[in-house]
Design an enzyme around this catalytic site. Structure first.
Site, mmCIF file in Angstrom:
data_model
loop_
_atom_site.group_PDB
_atom_site.id
_atom_site.type_symbol
_atom_site.label_atom_id
_atom_site.label_comp_id
_atom_site.label_asym_id
_atom_site.label_seq_id
_atom_site.Cartn_x
_atom_site.Cartn_y
_atom_site.Cartn_z
ATOM 1 N N LYS A 13 0.839 -1.213 0.000
ATOM 2 C CA LYS A 13 0.000 0.000 0.000
ATOM 3 C C LYS A 13 0.873 1.262 0.000
ATOM 4 O O LYS A 13 0.639 2.173 -0.778
ATOM 5 C CB LYS A 13 -0.919 0.047 1.244
ATOM 6 C CG LYS A 13 -1.857 -1.132 1.365
ATOM 7 C CD LYS A 13 -2.817 -0.976 2.547
ATOM 8 C CE LYS A 13 -2.183 -1.041 3.914
ATOM 9 N NZ LYS A 13 -1.606 -2.343 4.290
ATOM 10 N N ARG A 88 -9.208 0.933 9.015
ATOM 11 C CA ARG A 88 -8.822 -0.451 9.329
ATOM 12 C C ARG A 88 -9.934 -1.175 10.071
ATOM 13 O O ARG A 88 -9.795 -2.364 10.347
ATOM 14 C CB ARG A 88 -7.572 -0.445 10.193
ATOM 15 C CG ARG A 88 -6.273 -0.632 9.422
ATOM 16 C CD ARG A 88 -5.152 -0.528 10.427
ATOM 17 N NE ARG A 88 -3.964 -1.219 10.102
ATOM 18 C CZ ARG A 88 -2.870 -0.638 9.594
ATOM 19 N NH1 ARG A 88 -2.884 0.617 9.258
ATOM 20 N NH2 ARG A 88 -1.785 -1.345 9.422
ATOM 21 N N ARG A 127 12.035 -5.689 5.148
ATOM 22 C CA ARG A 127 11.799 -4.299 4.747
ATOM 23 C C ARG A 127 12.734 -3.336 5.498
ATOM 24 O O ARG A 127 12.953 -3.490 6.699
ATOM 25 C CB ARG A 127 10.339 -4.013 5.147
ATOM 26 C CG ARG A 127 9.720 -2.823 4.598
ATOM 27 C CD ARG A 127 8.230 -3.013 4.553
ATOM 28 N NE ARG A 127 7.575 -2.825 5.836
ATOM 29 C CZ ARG A 127 6.270 -2.555 5.945
ATOM 30 N NH1 ARG A 127 5.511 -2.447 4.885
ATOM 31 N NH2 ARG A 127 5.743 -2.401 7.125
ATOM 32 N N ARG A 160 11.583 -1.160 10.925
ATOM 33 C CA ARG A 160 10.513 -0.790 11.846
ATOM 34 C C ARG A 160 10.453 -1.751 13.023
ATOM 35 O O ARG A 160 10.642 -2.942 12.856
ATOM 36 C CB ARG A 160 9.168 -0.831 11.103
ATOM 37 C CG ARG A 160 8.809 0.478 10.450
ATOM 38 C CD ARG A 160 7.611 0.355 9.566
ATOM 39 N NE ARG A 160 6.446 -0.271 10.184
ATOM 40 C CZ ARG A 160 5.231 -0.303 9.624
ATOM 41 N NH1 ARG A 160 5.051 0.280 8.448
ATOM 42 N NH2 ARG A 160 4.226 -0.887 10.219
ATOM 43 N N ARG A 171 -0.009 -8.911 13.697
ATOM 44 C CA ARG A 171 -0.637 -7.918 12.803
ATOM 45 C C ARG A 171 -1.532 -8.603 11.763
ATOM 46 O O ARG A 171 -2.594 -8.086 11.422
ATOM 47 C CB ARG A 171 0.444 -7.051 12.126
ATOM 48 C CG ARG A 171 1.069 -6.053 13.103
ATOM 49 C CD ARG A 171 2.415 -5.538 12.620
ATOM 50 N NE ARG A 171 2.346 -4.755 11.410
ATOM 51 C CZ ARG A 171 3.390 -4.525 10.600
ATOM 52 N NH1 ARG A 171 4.570 -5.063 10.870
ATOM 53 N NH2 ARG A 171 3.247 -3.783 9.547
HETATM 54 P P1 AMP Z 1 1.133 0.679 9.184
HETATM 55 O O1 AMP Z 1 2.290 1.604 9.044
HETATM 56 O O2 AMP Z 1 -0.053 1.081 8.374
HETATM 57 O O3 AMP Z 1 1.512 -0.767 8.996
HETATM 58 O O4 AMP Z 1 0.655 0.801 10.713
HETATM 59 C C1 AMP Z 1 1.521 0.456 11.792
HETATM 60 C C2 AMP Z 1 0.714 0.363 13.077
HETATM 61 O O5 AMP Z 1 0.111 1.628 13.368
HETATM 62 C C3 AMP Z 1 -0.452 -0.624 13.071
HETATM 63 O O6 AMP Z 1 -0.046 -1.962 13.337
HETATM 64 C C4 AMP Z 1 -1.330 -0.045 14.162
HETATM 65 O O7 AMP Z 1 -0.812 -0.329 15.447
HETATM 66 C C5 AMP Z 1 -1.176 1.458 13.932
HETATM 67 N N1 AMP Z 1 -2.180 1.966 12.962
HETATM 68 C C6 AMP Z 1 -1.950 2.517 11.746
HETATM 69 N N2 AMP Z 1 -3.092 2.864 11.136
HETATM 70 C C7 AMP Z 1 -4.100 2.520 11.985
HETATM 71 C C8 AMP Z 1 -5.508 2.578 11.920
HETATM 72 N N3 AMP Z 1 -6.155 3.084 10.851
HETATM 73 N N4 AMP Z 1 -6.208 2.113 12.991
HETATM 74 C C9 AMP Z 1 -5.603 1.638 14.073
HETATM 75 N N5 AMP Z 1 -4.263 1.504 14.193
HETATM 76 C C10 AMP Z 1 -3.505 1.942 13.159
#
Ligand code: AMP
Length: 214
Positions: A13, A88, A127, A160, A171
């Site tokens: 994404k 999400r 990554r 990360r 996740r």
């Molecule tokens: P990402 O960078 O999108 O993989 O997000 C990393 C982490 O941030 C996720 O595993 C969640 O803990 C938190 N996070 C990001 N976006 C959301 C969302 N829309 N709702 C809830 N938690 C989020």
């Protein structure tokens, strides 16, 4: 053009959103990036979010909805935006449609990047990202010329905290339980497109461009 990108962690994404930004000039809005920046800045929101992120859990809906509410009102979103990692949950999707309704706007396309889980663990654990410019690498699939150093700007590459195997598995579980349902939620609306996210990056992008330009 107002877009939502859906898909499991590691589906691409963020990579695709950056490519769309490069071509169409509309901003990528990643709630994950905004939360990681808040954590770096040691804001109360960032510190609170860290517990959830490190555990592979979702940050509470009210926090991320608040982030999106503020971000969509910024001037650079006038011509459009790409939501990467939001919504999400169905509650977030409903809050988003309420926010957009108040602004007299709507989502033009929901693009769901489908990738089987067995490909994703390696994608995620390998990554690496540049601390300075955000450029993404993969230790096997797209390594930097010099290990740990960004080809583009010379910045330091980092992994990360939540891209370790144990957290990645958590996740995926959260994705299956809470986020996968969004496909059904949006497919009722006619603007939903599911595409093969396992195809080479350029092919995935070509398909996304076709959807945007249609
Ligand atoms: P990402 O960078 O999108 O993989 O997000 C990393 C982490 O941030 C996720 O595993 C969640 O803990 C938190 N996070 C990001 N976006 C959301 C969302 N829309 N709702 C809830 N938690 C989020």
């Amino acid at each position: 053009m107002n877009l939502i990108f859906l898909g499991p962690p590691g589906a691409g994404k963020g990579t695709q959103a950056k490519m769309v930004t490069g071509r169409y000039g509309i901003p990528q809005i990643s709630t994950g990036d905004i939360l990681r920046q808040a954590l770096k800045d040691k804001t109360p929101m960032g510190v609170k979010a860290k517990e959830f992120m490190d555990a592979g859990k979702l940050v509470p809906d009210d926090v991320v909805i608040g982030i999106i509410n503020d971000r969509l009102r910024e001037g650079d979103c006038k011509a459009g935006f790409i939501l990467d990692g939001f919504p999400r949950t169905v509650a977030q999707a409903e809050a988003l449609s309420g926010l957009l309704g108040k602004m007299g706007r709507q989502i033009d396309a929901v693009i769901d990047l489908a990738v089987e889980e067995r490909f994703l663990v390696e994608r995620l654990t390998g990554r690496r990202t540049c601390k300075n410019c955000g450029m993404g690498y993969h230790i096997t699939f797209s390594p930097a010329s010099k290990t740990g150093v960004c080809d583009k700007c010379g910045g330091e590459l980092f992994q990360r905290d939540d891209d370790n195997e144990a957290t990645v598995i958590k996740r995926f579980k959260v994705y299956k339980e809470q986020s996968e349902l969004l496909g059904a939620h949006y497919s009722a609306g006619g603007r939903y497109r599911k595409i093969d996210g396992a195809a080479p990056m350029e092919q995935v992008f070509k398909r996304i461009v076709e959807i945007i330009d249609a």
